[in-house]
Write a protein that holds these residues in place. Structure first.
Motif, PDB file in Angstrom:
ATOM      1  N   GLU A   1     -19.822 -78.076  -1.402  1.00 51.69           N
ATOM      2  CA  GLU A   1     -18.957 -78.658  -2.264  1.00 51.69           C
ATOM      3  C   GLU A   1     -17.967 -78.089  -3.040  1.00 51.69           C
ATOM      4  O   GLU A   1     -16.735 -78.640  -1.331  1.00 51.69           O
ATOM      5  CB  GLU A   1     -19.208 -76.769  -2.634  1.00 51.69           C
TER       6      GLU A   1
ATOM      7  N   ILE B   1     -17.143 -65.283   0.299  1.00 49.40           N
ATOM      8  CA  ILE B   1     -19.125 -65.438   0.354  1.00 49.40           C
ATOM      9  C   ILE B   1     -19.586 -65.944  -0.958  1.00 49.40           C
ATOM     10  O   ILE B   1     -20.643 -66.727  -0.764  1.00 49.40           O
ATOM     11  CB  ILE B   1     -19.871 -64.894   1.258  1.00 49.40           C
ATOM     12  N   PHE B   2     -19.043 -66.029  -2.604  1.00 53.10           N
ATOM     13  CA  PHE B   2     -19.556 -66.985  -3.302  1.00 53.10           C
ATOM     14  C   PHE B   2     -19.845 -67.798  -3.147  1.00 53.10           C
ATOM     15  O   PHE B   2     -21.698 -68.630  -3.722  1.00 53.10           O
ATOM     16  CB  PHE B   2     -18.446 -66.153  -4.540  1.00 53.10           C
ATOM     17  N   ARG B   3     -19.004 -68.411  -3.317  1.00 53.32           N
ATOM     18  CA  ARG B   3     -19.453 -70.009  -2.752  1.00 53.32           C
ATOM     19  C   ARG B   3     -19.397 -70.689  -1.443  1.00 53.32           C
ATOM     20  O   ARG B   3     -17.683 -71.120  -1.804  1.00 53.32           O
ATOM     21  CB  ARG B   3     -18.874 -70.638  -4.433  1.00 53.32           C
TER      22      ARG B   3
HETATM   23  N1  GAP Z   1     -33.958 -74.830  -5.558  1.00 54.85           N
HETATM   24  C1  GAP Z   1     -33.561 -74.281  -7.208  1.00 54.85           C
HETATM   25  C2  GAP Z   1     -31.661 -73.928  -6.148  1.00 54.85           C
HETATM   26  O1  GAP Z   1     -31.465 -74.369  -5.343  1.00 54.85           O
HETATM   27  P1  GAP Z   1     -29.436 -73.075  -7.249  1.00 54.85           P
HETATM   28  O2  GAP Z   1     -29.157 -72.844  -7.869  1.00 54.85           O
HETATM   29  O3  GAP Z   1     -28.577 -74.417  -7.010  1.00 54.85           O
HETATM   30  O4  GAP Z   1     -30.445 -74.114  -7.035  1.00 54.85           O
HETATM   31  C3  GAP Z   1     -30.668 -70.767  -5.936  1.00 54.85           C
HETATM   32  O5  GAP Z   1     -29.504 -72.205  -5.826  1.00 54.85           O
HETATM   33  C4  GAP Z   1     -29.025 -70.029  -5.341  1.00 54.85           C
HETATM   34  O6  GAP Z   1     -28.184 -69.864  -4.492  1.00 54.85           O
HETATM   35  C5  GAP Z   1     -27.753 -69.233  -6.727  1.00 54.85           C
HETATM   36  O7  GAP Z   1     -27.928 -68.483  -7.668  1.00 54.85           O
HETATM   37  C6  GAP Z   1     -27.373 -68.646  -5.599  1.00 54.85           C
HETATM   38  O8  GAP Z   1     -27.391 -67.807  -5.454  1.00 54.85           O
HETATM   39  C7  GAP Z   1     -27.232 -69.491  -4.918  1.00 54.85           C
HETATM   40  N2  GAP Z   1     -26.332 -70.667  -4.274  1.00 54.85           N
HETATM   41  C8  GAP Z   1     -25.943 -72.280  -4.245  1.00 54.85           C
HETATM   42  N3  GAP Z   1     -24.930 -72.606  -4.209  1.00 54.85           N
HETATM   43  C9  GAP Z   1     -24.398 -71.787  -3.661  1.00 54.85           C
HETATM   44  C10 GAP Z   1     -22.885 -71.899  -2.318  1.00 54.85           C
HETATM   45  N4  GAP Z   1     -22.040 -72.973  -2.527  1.00 54.85           N
HETATM   46  N5  GAP Z   1     -22.718 -70.910  -2.171  1.00 54.85           N
HETATM   47  C11 GAP Z   1     -23.489 -69.807  -1.491  1.00 54.85           C
HETATM   48  N6  GAP Z   1     -24.655 -69.801  -2.802  1.00 54.85           N
HETATM   49  C12 GAP Z   1     -25.025 -70.453  -3.468  1.00 54.85           C
END
Ligand code: GAP
Length: 459
Positions: A204, A211-213
Motif C-alpha cells: 500500500e 489496523i484499517f490499512r
Molecule cells: N477479492 C476482492 C478484494 O480483495 P478488496 O476490496 O480489495 O477486494 C476486500 O478487499 C476487503 O479486504 C476490503 O473491504 C477490506 O475490508 C480489506 N482490505 C483491503 N485492503 C486492505 C488493507 N490494506 N488493510 C486491511 N484490510 C484491507
C-alpha cells in the motif's frame, strides 16, 4: 455516545493486550501490528462467527485453505501483474506521497472517490479544484504514476526473474484456481460457495489508521458460484446476508451504511459493487465489499491455463461458466469496527466512570472470569471452579486487588460474566454471577454454572 479516538483505541489495545506495535523493541516496522493474547482470541472468535455463518449454516458451502505462494501465472491471468495498482502522486515541495484517489476522496469529504478514474481524470480534478497537499498546503504535485501493489519475492536459492513469485494480493485467486477441485471432490452443485480465511499482502502507498490499512492483513472471502442470469438476485441476497451478520455481531445499525458504486467507478468486469461502510473514528470507510464478478475470473483462468473450467449441470446437461458473487471482508477491519463499536466510557450513578467493551458474549476473548472474594479463604474453591469452567470456555482467573478493581478490569476487556467465590460458595455451593452490561448479580448453583454460561455465549 461519544466516539473513541483512534489514538485512544491504539493505547487501550496495547495496555490490555489486544494489539501491540510490530517489532516494538526494535522501534517497530511501520504499520505492522501484532495481536496480543486478547486480540488474537477476539480475532479467532470473529473468524469462527463468520465461518459459522458462511460455511456451517449452508449445506452448499465449503472451506478452503490455499497456499499463499502460487504459480505467478495466476497473477498474470487475473490481471494483478498488469493492473493491480494505485495512482501515486508526490508533493514536489515537502515530498509527501499520496494516493491520488484518496487525496480527492478526503478533499471532497467522500463525495468523489476517484475509483475507476484514469490518471488524466484524477490529475484534472486535482488541478481544477486546487487541492492542496494536506501536509504543507502547497499545490505543486508531480504527475500521477501507477504503482503495482503486489509484493514480490523469490523461490529457491537464486534471485532471478525466473523464480519470481508474489505474495498473494487477495485470497480469492486461491478459490478460483480450485473451483474444479472443490466442485468435483465435494460433488458440489451450482449454486455453491467456497470460503477462505487467510493473509493477503499489498504494498500500500499510504497504509495507516491503525489496523484499517496495512500491508499485511487477513481477508475472509466468499466466492459464490451461480448460474448466469441469477447473479443479480444473489447479489442482493448477499448484501442483506452480510448486513445481517454485522448486526448479529452486535454492530450498531447507525454506524453502518451501504455505498453502491456508480457505474463509472466499477472495475471493468464487475456488474455491480456495494461496499458496507463502518463509521470508524476517522469517519465512514469500507469494511466489506460485495461484488458481482460475472464469469470474469473463471474465464481468464480457463483461457490462460488451457483447462476447461465450465460446469456441467447434471440435470439439464447444460455446460456454462458460472457467475461469481463475492462478499469480501477484511478480518482486521472488522475487528477494528467491533472494538470501536463495543467501547463505552460510562458515567455511573456515583459520578465515577467505567470503561466497558460491550462485546457480543460469543466473540468476547474471555467468556467468564473467576474471582475469589478473599484469596486467603476462597482460593482453593475458586481454583476448583476455574478448572471446571476452563474445560468449556476461555476463562480468566484474577485474585489480585480489591473486587471492584477486578470487575473494572474485566469490564474493559469485555468479559461478559464474572463469577465471585465467597462464603456462600463454601457453605451452600452457590456463586454470584455479575453481568458486565447491567452490573446486576444473580445467585447460581455451582452445578448449574456451566449450562448457565453456555446458554449465554452461543452465537
Ligand atoms: N477479492 C476482492 C478484494 O480483495 P478488496 O476490496 O480489495 O477486494 C476486500 O478487499 C476487503 O479486504 C476490503 O473491504 C477490506 O475490508 C480489506 N482490505 C483491503 N485492503 C486492505 C488493507 N490494506 N488493510 C486491511 N484490510 C484491507
Amino acid at each position: 455516545m461519544e466516539k473513541i479516538t483512534m489514538e485512544k483505541m491504539v493505547n487501550l489495545c496495547k495496555q490490555y493486550g489486544f494489539i501491540y506495535q510490530g517489532s516494538e523493541i526494535y522501534d517497530g516496522l511501520a504499520n505492522t501490528w501484532d495481536y496480543g493474547p486478547l486480540g488474537s482470541r477476539l480475532k479467532n472468535n470473529i473468524k469462527d462467527a463468520w465461518r459459522k455463518r458462511f460455511v456451517q449454516d449452508n449445506k452448499n458451502s465449503y472451506e478452503l485453505d490455499a497456499a499463499i505462494l502460487m504459480n505467478p501465472e495466476v497473477w498474470v491471468a487475473s490481471g494483478h501483474v498488469s493492473s493491480f495498482s494505485d495512482p501515486l502522486i508526490d508533493c514536489k515541495e515537502c515530498k509527501s506521497r499520496y494516493r491520488a484517489d484518496k487525496l480527492i476522496e478526503e478533499f471532497s469529504e467522500g463525495k468523489e472517490t476517484g475509483d475507476g478514474w484514469d490518471n488524466e481524470k484524477l490529475k484534472k480534478y486535482i488541478r481544477e479544484n486546487n487541492i492542496p497537499c494536506p501536509k504543507c498546503g502547497k499545490t505543486n504535485f508531480t504527475s500521477i504514476r501507477q504503482f503495482n501493489l503486489l509484493f514480490e519475492t523469490h523461490m529457491g536459492v537464486t534471485e532471478d526473474t525466473k523464480n519470481k513469485v508474489y505474495l498473494r494480493g487477495e485470497t480469492a485467486q486461491g478459490i478460483f484456481v480450485n473451483f474444479m477441485n472443490v466442485q468435483r471432490s465435494m460433488r458440489a452443485k451450482v449454486p455453491f460457495g467456497i470460503a477462505q480465511i487467510g493473509k493477503a499482502f499489498r504494498n500500500e502507498i499510504t497504509p495507516g489508521n491503525f489496523i484499517f490499512r496495512t500491508r499485511e492483513f487477513e481477508q475472509m472471502e466468499y466466492e459464490f458460484f451461480c448460474k448466469p442470469g441469477t447473479d443479480l438476485e444473489w447479489f442482493k441476497y448477499f448484501e442483506e446476508y452480510c448486513m445481517r451478520f454485522l448486526k448479529d455481531l452486535g454492530i450498531k445499525e447507525e454506524n453502518l451504511r451501504l455505498r453502491k458504486h456508480k457505474p463509472e467507478e466499477l472495475v471493468f468486469y464487475s456488474k455491480g459493487t456495494t461496499d458496507i461502510e463502518y463509521n470508524y473514528p476517522n469517519g465512514f470507510g469500507e469494511l466489506w465489499g460485495i461484488a458481482d464478478r460475472t464469469d470474469y475470473d473463471l474465464t481468464v483462468h480457463s483461457n490462460h491455463s488451457g483447462k476447461d473450467l465450465k460446469y456441467l449441470d447434471p440435470e439439464t446437461n447444460e455446460k456454462y461458466t458460472p457467475y461469481v458473487i463475492e462478499p469480501s471482508v477484511g478480518c482486521d477491519r472488522l475487528l477494528l469496527a467491533v472494538l470501536c463499536d463495543s467501547y463505552e466510557e460510562e458515567t455511573l450513578e456515583d459520578g465515577s466512570t467505567r470503561e466497558v467493551m460491550h462485546f457480543l458474549p460469543s466473540i468476547a476473548p474471555y467468556k467468564v472470569a473467576v474471582l475469589p472474594l478473599m484469596k486467603k479463604y476462597h482460593q482453593e474453591k475458586a481454583e476448583e471452579i476455574y478448572n471446571m469452567l476452563s474445560k468449556e470456555f476461555m476463562t480468566s482467573y484474577d485474585e489480585t486487588g480489591n473486587i471492584g478493581k477486578r470487575y473494572r478490569r474485566q469490564d474493559v476487556i469485555g468479559t461478559p460474566y464474572c463469577v465471585t467465590i465467597d462464603e456462600e460458595t463454601l457453605n451452600n455451593n452457590t456463586v454470584t454471577v455479575r453481568d458486565r452490561d447491567t452490573m446486576e448479580q444473580v445467585t447460581i448453583k455451582v452445578d448449574e454454572l456451566v449450562d448457565y454460561i453456555k446458554e449465554k455465549v452461543r452465537f
